[in-house]
Scaffold this motif. Structure first.
Motif, PDB file in Angstrom:
ATOM      1  N   ASP A  20       0.798  -1.228   0.000  1.00 50.46           N
ATOM      2  CA  ASP A  20       0.000   0.000   0.000  1.00 50.46           C
ATOM      3  C   ASP A  20       0.832   1.280   0.000  1.00 50.46           C
ATOM      4  O   ASP A  20       0.283   2.372   0.060  1.00 50.46           O
ATOM      5  CB  ASP A  20      -0.977  -0.003   1.175  1.00 50.46           C
ATOM      6  CG  ASP A  20      -0.269  -0.117   2.519  1.00 50.46           C
ATOM      7  OD1 ASP A  20       0.935  -0.414   2.538  1.00 50.46           O
ATOM      8  OD2 ASP A  20      -0.936   0.091   3.550  1.00 50.46           O
ATOM      9  N   HIS A  59       5.039   5.455 -16.038  1.00 52.04           N
ATOM     10  CA  HIS A  59       3.752   5.731 -15.410  1.00 52.04           C
ATOM     11  C   HIS A  59       3.546   7.238 -15.257  1.00 52.04           C
ATOM     12  O   HIS A  59       2.497   7.768 -15.632  1.00 52.04           O
ATOM     13  CB  HIS A  59       3.680   5.043 -14.047  1.00 52.04           C
ATOM     14  CG  HIS A  59       2.464   5.368 -13.265  1.00 52.04           C
ATOM     15  ND1 HIS A  59       1.228   4.827 -13.544  1.00 52.04           N
ATOM     16  CD2 HIS A  59       2.284   6.190 -12.191  1.00 52.04           C
ATOM     17  CE1 HIS A  59       0.335   5.293 -12.691  1.00 52.04           C
ATOM     18  NE2 HIS A  59       0.945   6.122 -11.853  1.00 52.04           N
ATOM     19  N   ALA A  68      -1.113   6.770  -6.146  1.00 55.11           N
ATOM     20  CA  ALA A  68      -1.612   5.393  -6.263  1.00 55.11           C
ATOM     21  C   ALA A  68      -0.675   4.460  -5.508  1.00 55.11           C
ATOM     22  O   ALA A  68       0.513   4.745  -5.367  1.00 55.11           O
ATOM     23  CB  ALA A  68      -1.680   4.991  -7.736  1.00 55.11           C
ATOM     24  N   SER A  71       1.226  -1.316  -5.557  1.00 54.21           N
ATOM     25  CA  SER A  71       0.623  -2.576  -5.998  1.00 54.21           C
ATOM     26  C   SER A  71      -0.079  -2.443  -7.351  1.00 54.21           C
ATOM     27  O   SER A  71      -0.227  -3.433  -8.073  1.00 54.21           O
ATOM     28  CB  SER A  71      -0.355  -3.105  -4.950  1.00 54.21           C
ATOM     29  OG  SER A  71      -1.391  -2.180  -4.725  1.00 54.21           O
ATOM     30  N   THR A  72      -0.487  -1.238  -7.732  1.00 55.28           N
ATOM     31  CA  THR A  72      -1.157  -1.037  -9.020  1.00 55.28           C
ATOM     32  C   THR A  72      -0.185  -1.042 -10.189  1.00 55.28           C
ATOM     33  O   THR A  72      -0.589  -1.275 -11.319  1.00 55.28           O
ATOM     34  CB  THR A  72      -1.938   0.294  -9.043  1.00 55.28           C
ATOM     35  OG1 THR A  72      -1.019   1.371  -8.861  1.00 55.28           O
ATOM     36  CG2 THR A  72      -3.009   0.323  -7.976  1.00 55.28           C
TER      37      THR A  72
END
Length: 145
Positions: A20, A59, A68, A71-72
């Motif tokens: 997270d 990204h 974000a 984990s994404t």
């Protein structure tokens, strides 16, 4: 030569974060000169994925959110090595798959370091120099020193 012979180098390059953790926090780790890969871990400590500098740059270049969770964006399928693995074999895997960094995982898939390809090449080169010196001494009649 085994991977654990490079433990001082690999452990110094270890950056491990929770699933997270924000991409912004991971970027702070990746902004450090010696860090090229962040190992993303489950709460129990085992590796769940990896995040590289190039993953993060792509990204953010596409206007992805910096808040974000890692984990994404992390790669869930990744190549790793263990401390007992042969350095030359790992180096071959890294060059074949064009990997700059590789997580070193210990017992229970817990990260204990990150192998940088430059460190691997340096160690292999030093090993070859030693072998060359020993061979030259043997041929020259000096014996092993």
């Amino acid at each position: 030569m085994r991977i654990d012979s490079l433990h001082p180098e690999t452990s110094a390059r270890l950056a491990a974060v929770d699933l997270d953790t924000s991409l912004r926090a991971a970027a702070l780790w990746l902004s450090k000169p010696a860090i090229g890969l962040v190992v993303v871990c489950h709460g129990s400590g085992e590796a769940a994925g990896v995040l590289s500098k190039s993953d993060l740059v792509r990204h953010l270049a596409n206007s992805g959110p910096a808040e974000a969770p890692v984990s994404t964006l992390m790669s869930r399928s990744f190549v790793s090595c263990g401390p007992d693995d042969d350095l030359h074999s790992v180096w071959q895997t890294m060059t074949t798959q064009r990997l700059q960094n590789l997580p070193v995982l210990g017992a229970g898939a817990k990260p204990i370091g990150v192998l940088d390809i430059r460190d691997a090449m340096k160690a292999l080169f030093q090993q070859e120099e030693l072998q060359e010196r020993l061979l030259a001494n043997y041929i020259g009649g000096v014996g092993y020193q």
